[in-house]
Scaffold this motif. Structure first.
Motif, mmCIF file in Angstrom:
data_model
loop_
_atom_site.group_PDB
_atom_site.id
_atom_site.type_symbol
_atom_site.label_atom_id
_atom_site.label_comp_id
_atom_site.label_asym_id
_atom_site.label_seq_id
_atom_site.Cartn_x
_atom_site.Cartn_y
_atom_site.Cartn_z
ATOM 1 N N ASP A 185 0.812 -1.209 0.000
ATOM 2 C CA ASP A 185 0.000 0.000 0.000
ATOM 3 C C ASP A 185 0.847 1.260 0.000
ATOM 4 O O ASP A 185 0.370 2.333 -0.338
ATOM 5 C CB ASP A 185 -0.944 0.013 1.198
ATOM 6 C CG ASP A 185 -2.030 -1.036 1.071
ATOM 7 O OD1 ASP A 185 -2.358 -1.418 -0.068
ATOM 8 O OD2 ASP A 185 -2.540 -1.483 2.102
ATOM 9 N N ALA A 186 2.116 1.143 0.408
ATOM 10 C CA ALA A 186 3.020 2.298 0.439
ATOM 11 C C ALA A 186 4.453 1.795 0.513
ATOM 12 O O ALA A 186 4.705 0.670 0.945
ATOM 13 C CB ALA A 186 2.704 3.179 1.635
ATOM 14 N N ALA A 187 5.397 2.640 0.102
ATOM 15 C CA ALA A 187 6.810 2.245 0.094
ATOM 16 C C ALA A 187 7.337 1.964 1.493
ATOM 17 O O ALA A 187 8.281 1.214 1.656
ATOM 18 C CB ALA A 187 7.653 3.328 -0.564
ATOM 19 N N ASP A 188 6.713 2.558 2.510
ATOM 20 C CA ASP A 188 7.199 2.369 3.878
ATOM 21 C C ASP A 188 6.278 1.469 4.713
ATOM 22 O O ASP A 188 6.269 1.535 5.923
ATOM 23 C CB ASP A 188 7.388 3.720 4.558
ATOM 24 C CG ASP A 188 6.111 4.542 4.589
ATOM 25 O OD1 ASP A 188 5.094 4.116 3.999
ATOM 26 O OD2 ASP A 188 6.135 5.613 5.208
ATOM 27 N N ALA A 189 5.523 0.603 4.028
ATOM 28 C CA ALA A 189 4.617 -0.333 4.712
ATOM 29 C C ALA A 189 5.072 -1.763 4.448
ATOM 30 O O ALA A 189 5.894 -2.014 3.575
ATOM 31 C CB ALA A 189 3.188 -0.138 4.203
ATOM 32 N N ASN A 190 4.524 -2.704 5.220
ATOM 33 C CA ASN A 190 4.779 -4.106 4.923
ATOM 34 C C ASN A 190 4.311 -4.402 3.505
ATOM 35 O O ASN A 190 3.440 -3.722 2.971
ATOM 36 C CB ASN A 190 4.030 -5.014 5.894
ATOM 37 C CG ASN A 190 4.599 -4.966 7.284
ATOM 38 O OD1 ASN A 190 5.670 -4.430 7.516
ATOM 39 N ND2 ASN A 190 3.869 -5.521 8.231
ATOM 40 N N ALA A 191 4.892 -5.431 2.896
ATOM 41 C CA ALA A 191 4.515 -5.817 1.536
ATOM 42 C C ALA A 191 4.205 -7.306 1.513
ATOM 43 O O ALA A 191 4.583 -8.058 2.407
ATOM 44 C CB ALA A 191 5.632 -5.492 0.556
ATOM 45 N N HIS A 192 3.524 -7.708 0.464
ATOM 46 C CA HIS A 192 3.174 -9.103 0.240
ATOM 47 C C HIS A 192 4.023 -9.614 -0.921
ATOM 48 O O HIS A 192 4.016 -9.034 -1.995
ATOM 49 C CB HIS A 192 1.682 -9.215 -0.087
ATOM 50 C CG HIS A 192 1.211 -10.603 -0.268
ATOM 51 N ND1 HIS A 192 0.322 -10.951 -1.239
ATOM 52 C CD2 HIS A 192 1.517 -11.756 0.387
ATOM 53 C CE1 HIS A 192 0.096 -12.253 -1.169
ATOM 54 N NE2 HIS A 192 0.812 -12.754 -0.202
ATOM 55 N N LEU A 193 4.768 -10.699 -0.679
ATOM 56 C CA LEU A 193 5.661 -11.295 -1.667
ATOM 57 C C LEU A 193 5.128 -12.649 -2.086
ATOM 58 O O LEU A 193 4.820 -13.488 -1.235
ATOM 59 C CB LEU A 193 7.067 -11.444 -1.080
ATOM 60 C CG LEU A 193 8.133 -12.075 -1.960
ATOM 61 C CD1 LEU A 193 9.493 -11.475 -1.628
ATOM 62 C CD2 LEU A 193 8.208 -13.579 -1.813
ATOM 63 N N VAL A 194 5.024 -12.855 -3.392
ATOM 64 C CA VAL A 194 4.674 -14.163 -3.950
ATOM 65 C C VAL A 194 5.811 -14.557 -4.886
ATOM 66 O O VAL A 194 6.191 -13.779 -5.774
ATOM 67 C CB VAL A 194 3.335 -14.127 -4.722
ATOM 68 C CG1 VAL A 194 3.069 -15.460 -5.404
ATOM 69 C CG2 VAL A 194 2.194 -13.757 -3.788
ATOM 70 N N TYR A 195 6.358 -15.743 -4.668
ATOM 71 C CA TYR A 195 7.444 -16.280 -5.490
ATOM 72 C C TYR A 195 6.931 -17.512 -6.210
ATOM 73 O O TYR A 195 6.417 -18.441 -5.584
ATOM 74 C CB TYR A 195 8.642 -16.645 -4.599
ATOM 75 C CG TYR A 195 9.751 -17.372 -5.309
ATOM 76 C CD1 TYR A 195 10.527 -16.729 -6.265
ATOM 77 C CD2 TYR A 195 10.041 -18.699 -5.007
ATOM 78 C CE1 TYR A 195 11.558 -17.401 -6.912
ATOM 79 C CE2 TYR A 195 11.071 -19.369 -5.641
ATOM 80 C CZ TYR A 195 11.830 -18.716 -6.595
ATOM 81 O OH TYR A 195 12.851 -19.387 -7.222
ATOM 82 N N GLU A 196 7.051 -17.494 -7.542
ATOM 83 C CA GLU A 196 6.623 -18.616 -8.373
ATOM 84 C C GLU A 196 7.843 -19.161 -9.120
ATOM 85 O O GLU A 196 8.265 -18.580 -10.127
ATOM 86 C CB GLU A 196 5.562 -18.161 -9.367
ATOM 87 C CG GLU A 196 4.321 -17.595 -8.683
ATOM 88 C CD GLU A 196 3.385 -16.958 -9.687
ATOM 89 O OE1 GLU A 196 2.466 -17.660 -10.156
ATOM 90 O OE2 GLU A 196 3.590 -15.770 -9.998
ATOM 91 N N PRO A 197 8.417 -20.249 -8.601
ATOM 92 C CA PRO A 197 9.639 -20.774 -9.194
ATOM 93 C C PRO A 197 9.392 -21.582 -10.473
ATOM 94 O O PRO A 197 8.308 -22.123 -10.688
ATOM 95 C CB PRO A 197 10.184 -21.685 -8.095
ATOM 96 C CG PRO A 197 8.954 -22.172 -7.397
ATOM 97 C CD PRO A 197 7.995 -21.007 -7.426
ATOM 98 N N ILE A 198 10.424 -21.649 -11.274
ATOM 99 C CA ILE A 198 10.424 -22.533 -12.445
ATOM 100 C C ILE A 198 10.533 -23.971 -11.935
ATOM 101 O O ILE A 198 11.268 -24.253 -10.979
ATOM 102 C CB ILE A 198 11.631 -22.195 -13.355
ATOM 103 C CG1 ILE A 198 11.416 -20.845 -14.029
ATOM 104 C CG2 ILE A 198 11.894 -23.274 -14.384
ATOM 105 C CD1 ILE A 198 10.301 -20.822 -15.038
#
Length: 124
Positions: A25-38
């Motif tokens: 939601d903002a550069a200084d907020a927590n973020a959600h990471l999704v990693y989709e590997p080969i």
């Protein structure tokens, strides 16, 4: 690239084709990471695996560092590639100010960025 002031998205594919989607939601907020590997079935060698998928939160501190690194890569055109070839990293950023796409050639700069992302998906 200015620091985002509203919701933003980073889509990144590393030199092997593993995909990351990071939203906040903002550069200084927590973020959600999704990693989709080969997977081996998707790889050109038939044996390469990017590991296990990841779906997790990353801290505000790491979100700020991530955005700083992405902005530095985007601004350093000496590291850019005109074409997507094996080993290049593909970046797409989107925020309230618009969308940007760029490629980073294979080398130490891209390896450092990929190592940072690996640390975000494996520890926190």
């Amino acid at each position: 690239m200015p620091k985002p002031h509203a919701e933003w998205i980073l889509n990144f594919a590393d030199g092997s084709g593993n995909r990351y989607t990071i939203t906040s939601d903002a550069a200084d907020a927590n973020a959600h990471l999704v990693y989709e590997p080969i997977t081996p079935e998707q790889s050109s060698s038939g044996t390469y695996s990017g590991g296990s998928p990841v779906d997790r939160q990353i801290s505000a501190k790491n979100t700020s560092e991530l955005w700083r690194r992405v902005a530095a890569l985007q601004n350093d055109s000496s590291q850019h590639s005109e074409t997507r070839s094996m080993g290049t990293g593909t970046f797409r950023t989107q925020n309230a100010e618009g969308e940007a796409r760029f490629l980073i050639r294979m080398g130490a700069t891209l390896s450092d960025f990929t190592a940072f992302l690996t640390s975000l998906r494996t520890s926190e």
